[in-house]
Design a protein around this motif. Structure first.
Motif, mmCIF file in Angstrom:
data_model
loop_
_atom_site.group_PDB
_atom_site.id
_atom_site.type_symbol
_atom_site.label_atom_id
_atom_site.label_comp_id
_atom_site.label_asym_id
_atom_site.label_seq_id
_atom_site.Cartn_x
_atom_site.Cartn_y
_atom_site.Cartn_z
ATOM 1 N N TYR A 74 0.829 -1.199 0.000
ATOM 2 C CA TYR A 74 0.000 0.000 0.000
ATOM 3 C C TYR A 74 0.863 1.248 0.000
ATOM 4 C CZ TYR A 74 -3.437 -3.500 1.185
ATOM 5 O OH TYR A 74 -4.223 -4.627 1.156
ATOM 6 N N THR A 75 0.339 2.319 -0.540
ATOM 7 C CA THR A 75 1.033 3.598 -0.516
ATOM 8 C C THR A 75 0.935 4.177 0.889
ATOM 9 O OG1 THR A 75 -0.920 4.925 -1.048
ATOM 10 C CG2 THR A 75 0.307 3.976 -2.917
ATOM 11 N N PRO A 76 1.759 5.161 1.225
ATOM 12 C CA PRO A 76 1.648 5.803 2.545
ATOM 13 C C PRO A 76 0.250 6.354 2.807
ATOM 14 C CG PRO A 76 3.752 6.361 1.573
ATOM 15 C CD PRO A 76 2.973 5.641 0.503
ATOM 16 N N ALA A 77 -0.373 6.925 1.785
ATOM 17 C CA ALA A 77 -1.726 7.466 1.960
ATOM 18 C C ALA A 77 -2.724 6.346 2.238
ATOM 19 C CB ALA A 77 -2.145 8.258 0.720
ATOM 20 N N GLU A 78 -2.573 5.217 1.549
ATOM 21 C CA GLU A 78 -3.478 4.094 1.771
ATOM 22 C C GLU A 78 -3.255 3.472 3.150
ATOM 23 O OE1 GLU A 78 -4.078 2.581 -2.861
ATOM 24 O OE2 GLU A 78 -2.405 1.822 -1.654
ATOM 25 N N ALA A 79 -1.986 3.393 3.555
ATOM 26 C CA ALA A 79 -1.695 2.870 4.886
ATOM 27 C C ALA A 79 -2.328 3.749 5.956
ATOM 28 C CB ALA A 79 -0.175 2.790 5.092
ATOM 29 N N ALA A 252 -10.752 -3.980 1.794
ATOM 30 C CA ALA A 252 -11.304 -4.561 0.570
ATOM 31 C C ALA A 252 -11.252 -3.558 -0.576
ATOM 32 C CB ALA A 252 -12.737 -5.025 0.813
ATOM 33 N N ARG A 253 -11.587 -2.315 -0.263
ATOM 34 C CA ARG A 253 -11.576 -1.278 -1.304
ATOM 35 C C ARG A 253 -10.155 -1.016 -1.805
ATOM 36 N NH1 ARG A 253 -13.493 2.355 1.532
ATOM 37 N NH2 ARG A 253 -11.724 3.756 1.833
ATOM 38 N N LEU A 254 -9.204 -0.904 -0.884
ATOM 39 C CA LEU A 254 -7.831 -0.619 -1.276
ATOM 40 C C LEU A 254 -7.178 -1.808 -1.957
ATOM 41 C CD1 LEU A 254 -6.582 1.356 1.856
ATOM 42 C CD2 LEU A 254 -7.385 2.259 -0.335
ATOM 43 N N SER A 255 -7.504 -3.009 -1.509
ATOM 44 C CA SER A 255 -6.913 -4.201 -2.120
ATOM 45 C C SER A 255 -7.343 -4.351 -3.560
ATOM 46 C CB SER A 255 -7.304 -5.455 -1.322
ATOM 47 O OG SER A 255 -6.773 -5.393 -0.007
ATOM 48 N N SER A 256 -8.574 -3.956 -3.845
ATOM 49 C CA SER A 256 -9.038 -4.031 -5.232
ATOM 50 C C SER A 256 -8.270 -3.054 -6.101
ATOM 51 C CB SER A 256 -10.544 -3.749 -5.299
ATOM 52 O OG SER A 256 -10.834 -2.411 -4.911
ATOM 53 N N ARG A 257 -7.851 -1.949 -5.524
ATOM 54 C CA ARG A 257 -7.071 -0.975 -6.280
ATOM 55 C C ARG A 257 -5.675 -1.499 -6.553
ATOM 56 N NH1 ARG A 257 -7.885 4.667 -2.981
ATOM 57 N NH2 ARG A 257 -10.184 4.724 -2.954
ATOM 58 N N THR A 258 -5.049 -2.112 -5.545
ATOM 59 C CA THR A 258 -3.672 -2.573 -5.721
ATOM 60 C C THR A 258 -3.578 -3.666 -6.772
ATOM 61 O OG1 THR A 258 -3.899 -4.194 -3.929
ATOM 62 C CG2 THR A 258 -3.081 -2.011 -3.344
ATOM 63 N N THR A 259 -4.634 -4.470 -6.937
ATOM 64 C CA THR A 259 -4.593 -5.545 -7.927
ATOM 65 C C THR A 259 -4.728 -5.008 -9.351
ATOM 66 O OG1 THR A 259 -6.985 -5.898 -7.704
ATOM 67 C CG2 THR A 259 -5.533 -7.220 -6.313
#
Length: 261
Positions: A74-79, A252-259
């Motif tokens: 994750y990016t710092p902002a996502e973390a 769940a929302r962020l994980s979908s972005r990382t994929t």
């Protein structure tokens, strides 16, 4: 409270690893955070009467200062968004728990994630053990400390430690963390010396802290073991334990972005 390099050792999260140093059970000087509003409500009352003081040690979810071990993936902002969600889940769970006072011991400033019903005090300087000791030193009577790294916490998990009747044959409650640290510490009579000098942010922090309690002659009871959110793997496992929470939804929302990146 976990044992691996976190972001600071507890300025505000929990007492087991280095990330916590700036985010876990840290310490409080008893004063409102400078420049911040103190939000109180029916859930927060003066230190009078029966009941337990509930302390939540936390770090303001600022990108680059929290959950650095989540980067990558994750990016710092996502973390920071995950840290905010974890903190919000913890605070809302605390509101559902019976307590005489609810106190957020904060490294930073309150944000929109803070619901009414909490007193806000700033953390003191020093190592994690000093921060934790100071948090307890500012309290009187039964006090329970938790961090912001266990969004799966529920009122039911902490009910034994918050039940006034439990203090008749118990002096301390201890919540071990899967990483070797601890996620909760309850004392019938706060004594900062029970924390000062305990090595923090190691794989044996929890064992050392519990031993400090028993060496002092305290009758200790254990709470269930929980996993702190430090790594991406931790995040997935914790979210599976509390699938309906803000943390799980945010992950769940962020994980979908990382994929899709």
């Amino acid at each position: 409270m976990s044992p691996a390099p976190h972001e600071g050792a507890h300025a505000a999260e929990a007492p087991s690893a280095p990330d916590r140093a700036n985010s876990g059970p840290g310490g409080a000087d008893g004063r409102p955070v400078a420049g911040a509003d103190v939000r109180t409500g029916t859930g927060s009352r003066a230190a009078h009467g029966e009941g337990t003081t509930l302390l939540i040690i936390a770090k303001e979810p600022v990108p680059g200062r929290v959950k650095t071990r989540l980067t990558p993936p994750y990016t710092p902002a996502e973390a920071a968004l995950l840290a905010e969600a974890s903190l919000a889940d913890t605070l809302h769970a605390a509101l559902a728990m019976p307590a005489r006072r609810r106190v957020l011991v904060l490294d930073g400033h309150p944000g929109p994630w803070l619901p009414p019903g909490f007193e806000v005090v700033g953390q003191c300087d020093g190592g994690l053990d000093e921060r934790l000791a100071a948090a307890f030193a500012a309290c009187r009577g039964a006090t329970l400390l938790i961090g912001m790294d266990t969004p799966q916490v529920t009122p039911a998990l902490l009910a034994p430690a918050l039940n006034p009747g439990s203090r008749h044959d118990c002096d301390a409650w201890f919540g071990p963390a899967a990483d070797g640290g601890f996620w909760a510490l309850g004392l019938a009579e706060p004594d900062p010396e029970l924390l000062r000098g305990v090595p923090m942010s190691t794989a044996t922090t929890g064992a050392a802290q519990r031993r400090r309690l028993t060496d002092a002659g305290l009758r200790v009871r254990d709470l269930p073991m929980l996993r702190d959110v430090d790594t991406a793997e931790d995040a997935v496992l914790v979210a599976s334990d509390a699938p309906g929470g803000r943390f799980a939804r945010t992950l769940a929302r962020l994980s979908s972005r990382t994929t899709t990146r």
